[in-house]
Each structure stands twice: as C-alpha cells, then as structure tokens.
Scaffold this motif. Structure first.
Motif, PDB file in Angstrom:
ATOM      1  N   ASP A  57      46.733  66.314 -13.685  1.00  0.00           N
ATOM      2  CA  ASP A  57      46.251  67.183 -12.617  1.00  0.00           C
ATOM      3  C   ASP A  57      46.547  68.666 -12.839  1.00  0.00           C
ATOM      4  OD1 ASP A  57      48.946  67.376 -12.061  1.00  0.00           O
ATOM      5  OD2 ASP A  57      48.866  66.105 -10.276  1.00  0.00           O
ATOM      6  N   SER A  58      47.243  68.992 -13.923  1.00  0.00           N
ATOM      7  CA  SER A  58      47.523  70.387 -14.247  1.00  0.00           C
ATOM      8  C   SER A  58      48.011  70.467 -15.687  1.00  0.00           C
ATOM      9  CB  SER A  58      48.583  70.972 -13.316  1.00  0.00           C
ATOM     10  OG  SER A  58      49.839  70.345 -13.531  1.00  0.00           O
ATOM     11  N   ARG A  59      48.032  71.679 -16.224  1.00  0.00           N
ATOM     12  CA  ARG A  59      48.586  71.844 -17.565  1.00  0.00           C
ATOM     13  C   ARG A  59      50.071  71.526 -17.563  1.00  0.00           C
ATOM     14  NH1 ARG A  59      48.991  77.064 -21.548  1.00  0.00           N
ATOM     15  NH2 ARG A  59      50.351  77.798 -19.883  1.00  0.00           N
ATOM     16  N   ASP A  60      50.782  71.860 -16.471  1.00  0.00           N
ATOM     17  CA  ASP A  60      52.203  71.541 -16.388  1.00  0.00           C
ATOM     18  C   ASP A  60      52.427  70.038 -16.458  1.00  0.00           C
ATOM     19  OD1 ASP A  60      52.777  74.194 -16.239  1.00  0.00           O
ATOM     20  OD2 ASP A  60      53.700  74.133 -14.242  1.00  0.00           O
ATOM     21  N   ALA A  61      51.559  69.261 -15.829  1.00  0.00           N
ATOM     22  CA  ALA A  61      51.697  67.802 -15.866  1.00  0.00           C
ATOM     23  C   ALA A  61      51.516  67.287 -17.286  1.00  0.00           C
ATOM     24  CB  ALA A  61      50.683  67.157 -14.933  1.00  0.00           C
ATOM     25  N   LEU A  62      50.571  67.880 -18.012  1.00  0.00           N
ATOM     26  CA  LEU A  62      50.361  67.498 -19.411  1.00  0.00           C
ATOM     27  C   LEU A  62      51.570  67.876 -20.253  1.00  0.00           C
ATOM     28  CD1 LEU A  62      48.720  66.542 -21.830  1.00  0.00           C
ATOM     29  CD2 LEU A  62      47.487  68.724 -21.775  1.00  0.00           C
ATOM     30  N   LEU A  63      52.087  69.089 -20.068  1.00  0.00           N
ATOM     31  CA  LEU A  63      53.262  69.525 -20.812  1.00  0.00           C
ATOM     32  C   LEU A  63      54.465  68.637 -20.511  1.00  0.00           C
ATOM     33  CD1 LEU A  63      52.982  73.413 -20.496  1.00  0.00           C
ATOM     34  CD2 LEU A  63      52.598  72.035 -22.552  1.00  0.00           C
ATOM     35  N   THR A  64      54.611  68.219 -19.266  1.00  0.00           N
ATOM     36  CA  THR A  64      55.722  67.354 -18.888  1.00  0.00           C
ATOM     37  C   THR A  64      55.655  66.029 -19.646  1.00  0.00           C
ATOM     38  OG1 THR A  64      55.991  68.324 -16.692  1.00  0.00           O
ATOM     39  CG2 THR A  64      56.786  66.079 -16.984  1.00  0.00           C
ATOM     40  N   ASP A  65      54.460  65.474 -19.786  1.00  0.00           N
ATOM     41  CA  ASP A  65      54.317  64.233 -20.550  1.00  0.00           C
ATOM     42  C   ASP A  65      54.677  64.451 -22.021  1.00  0.00           C
ATOM     43  OD1 ASP A  65      53.574  62.221 -18.725  1.00  0.00           O
ATOM     44  OD2 ASP A  65      52.017  61.512 -20.092  1.00  0.00           O
ATOM     45  N   LEU A  66      54.283  65.593 -22.561  1.00  0.00           N
ATOM     46  CA  LEU A  66      54.612  65.896 -23.952  1.00  0.00           C
ATOM     47  C   LEU A  66      56.118  66.075 -24.124  1.00  0.00           C
ATOM     48  CD1 LEU A  66      51.785  68.429 -24.916  1.00  0.00           C
ATOM     49  CD2 LEU A  66      51.839  65.945 -25.277  1.00  0.00           C
ATOM     50  N   ILE A  67      56.764  66.680 -23.135  1.00  0.00           N
ATOM     51  CA  ILE A  67      58.216  66.860 -23.173  1.00  0.00           C
ATOM     52  C   ILE A  67      58.927  65.514 -23.128  1.00  0.00           C
ATOM     53  CG2 ILE A  67      60.187  67.701 -21.822  1.00  0.00           C
ATOM     54  CD1 ILE A  67      58.410  70.138 -21.094  1.00  0.00           C
ATOM     55  N   ARG A  68      58.480  64.637 -22.236  1.00  0.00           N
ATOM     56  CA  ARG A  68      59.084  63.301 -22.158  1.00  0.00           C
ATOM     57  C   ARG A  68      58.929  62.566 -23.478  1.00  0.00           C
ATOM     58  NH1 ARG A  68      56.374  62.777 -16.744  1.00  0.00           N
ATOM     59  NH2 ARG A  68      57.982  63.061 -15.138  1.00  0.00           N
ATOM     60  N   ASP A  69      57.751  62.629 -24.059  1.00  0.00           N
ATOM     61  CA  ASP A  69      57.508  61.949 -25.334  1.00  0.00           C
ATOM     62  C   ASP A  69      58.406  62.517 -26.432  1.00  0.00           C
ATOM     63  OD1 ASP A  69      55.563  60.453 -24.082  1.00  0.00           O
ATOM     64  OD2 ASP A  69      53.865  61.538 -24.973  1.00  0.00           O
TER      65      ASP A  69
END
Length: 235
Positions: A57-69
């Motif tokens: 739902d946002s670029r931050d949400a995408l970045l958060t998934d990348l950070i978790r990975d």
C-alpha cells in the motif's frame, strides 16, 4: 503455509509480491532507495498503479518487507556460521567467525545491508517487529561474552546493561536464550560494542569509503574484534 496448500489466487498473489520485491531490489542495487519507484515497478510487472497498491500500500510497506527479508537472510548467515563452530571453541574464535559472517554477507549484498543499517528514506519508521529481526542477528554474539571479564573502561556500560536486563523482561528473556543470568550485563555490553564497531567498519567498506586508504578491510575488522576481545579478556 506451504505454497502447495495455497489457493490459486493466493499463490498468484505471493508470486506477484515476490516479483515486485525482486524488481525493487534491482532498483535498490542500481540507485539506492531513491531509485525504488512504485510506478516503474508497476509498469514492469504489468499492473496499473492502483493495482500495485493491492500488494503493497506504500513504498514504505515495500521497503519494510525488504528490510525483514534482509534481516532474515543475515540472521541465517550468522546462525550458519555459529553452527560450524565446535562445542567449547574459544570465545575469541567465535567472535571472529560471526563478525566475518556479517561482513561476508554485507559485501555480497551491499544494497541490502545498507538498507537495514539506518533509515532507508527520510521520515521512515521501521515497525516494532524489525527489532526482533535485529536481535536475531545480534543474539549469537552474546555467547562470545559468556563469563567474560570486562576492563574497567567498559564496566559502566556493563552495569547499565545489567540494570536494563533486570527492568526489561523481554531483554532478559532474549539474553537468557544465549547466556546465563550472571553474564547478561557483560554479554549485552559486549554485543552492543560489537554492533557499533562491526557495522561502523562494514558500512564504511560497502559504501566505498575505504578506497585509497591503504588497508585491507578484513584486516581492519580483525584488529577491531581482537581489540574488543582483549577488552573483555576473551580466550
């Protein structure tokens, strides 16, 4: 849940999310977080802009998934290195082995490493669960300081960490997974010092700051970890 047990729609959703993240990682490698653009990702995936927001739902949400990975993969690299150590190995050897594992992963994945070391974009706030991810990386280092004897220069820090573990049950529980109660303050102090020295050196290396300085980054890291081991009288 195993992929085979997912419905066709759920499998398609997971596949699309994975494709979006793969493209975002490529953009990240090419130009840092500023290059991660949802509109460009949507075009490459073959989705409209609004359709992409059904997956992130946002670029931050995408970045958060990348950070978790990234944290998950780095934690796995550290755990794998710890698994190669024989029972009862010297604490200094353990420290060097784990520090080398972090550096090796970071050098192999510099764009992912820099993503988790600091705020990826101005104003970004990581969700609370990423703290657990960071602790998964740092946890194996605690055992390096089991029963250590810190020098007087770091005893005030060890005292503060002891007090922290006593007043924060979550910290005590996490530390207790790796060291005994009597070693928690010293181990936490050692781990925090490892974290600052290790990531300071590795971040500078992967961002190219050591170019032309006349030293090998691996030698620098070894010197730092040996100095820290001496500070805690590690065998």
């Amino acid at each position: 849940m195993a992929a085979a047990s997912l419905s066709p729609r759920a499998r398609y959703r997971e596949q699309t999310r994975a494709e979006i993240k793969e493209i975002a990682l490529r953009q990240l490698a090419e130009g840092g977080t500023a290059a991660v653009a949802l509109t460009r990702i949507a075009k490459e995936v073959g989705l409209s802009g609004p359709a992409l927001y059904r997956y992130f739902d946002s670029r931050d949400a995408l970045l958060t998934d990348l950070i978790r990975d990234a944290y998950t993969d780095l934690a796995a690299a550290v755990a794998a290195a710890a698994g190669t150590l024989p029972a009862g190995c010297a604490r200094r050897t353990r420290l060097h082995t784990l520090a080398t594992a972090v550096r090796t992963w970071a050098v192999a994945h510099p764009h992912r490493y820099l993503l988790i070391e600091g705020a990826p974009v101005p104003g970004y706030t990581a969700p609370p669960d990423t703290l657990d991810s960071a602790r998964a990386v740092l946890g194996p280092f605690l055992a390096c300081f089991e029963g250590a004897w810190p020098a007087s220069a770091v005893r005030p820090l060890a005292d503060q960490m002891t007090a922290w573990a006593r007043r924060d049950s979550a910290v005590a529980e996490w530390a207790g997974e790796h060291v005994g109660v009597d070693s928690q303050g010293t181990a936490l102090a050692g781990a925090v010092l490892v974290w600052t020295q290790l990531h300071g050196a590795v971040s500078l290396e992967v961002s190219g700051q050591f170019q032309g300085m006349g030293h090998d980054a691996g030698t620098l890291l070894t010197s730092q970890m040996d100095s820290l081991a001496d500070t805690f009288a590690l065998d």
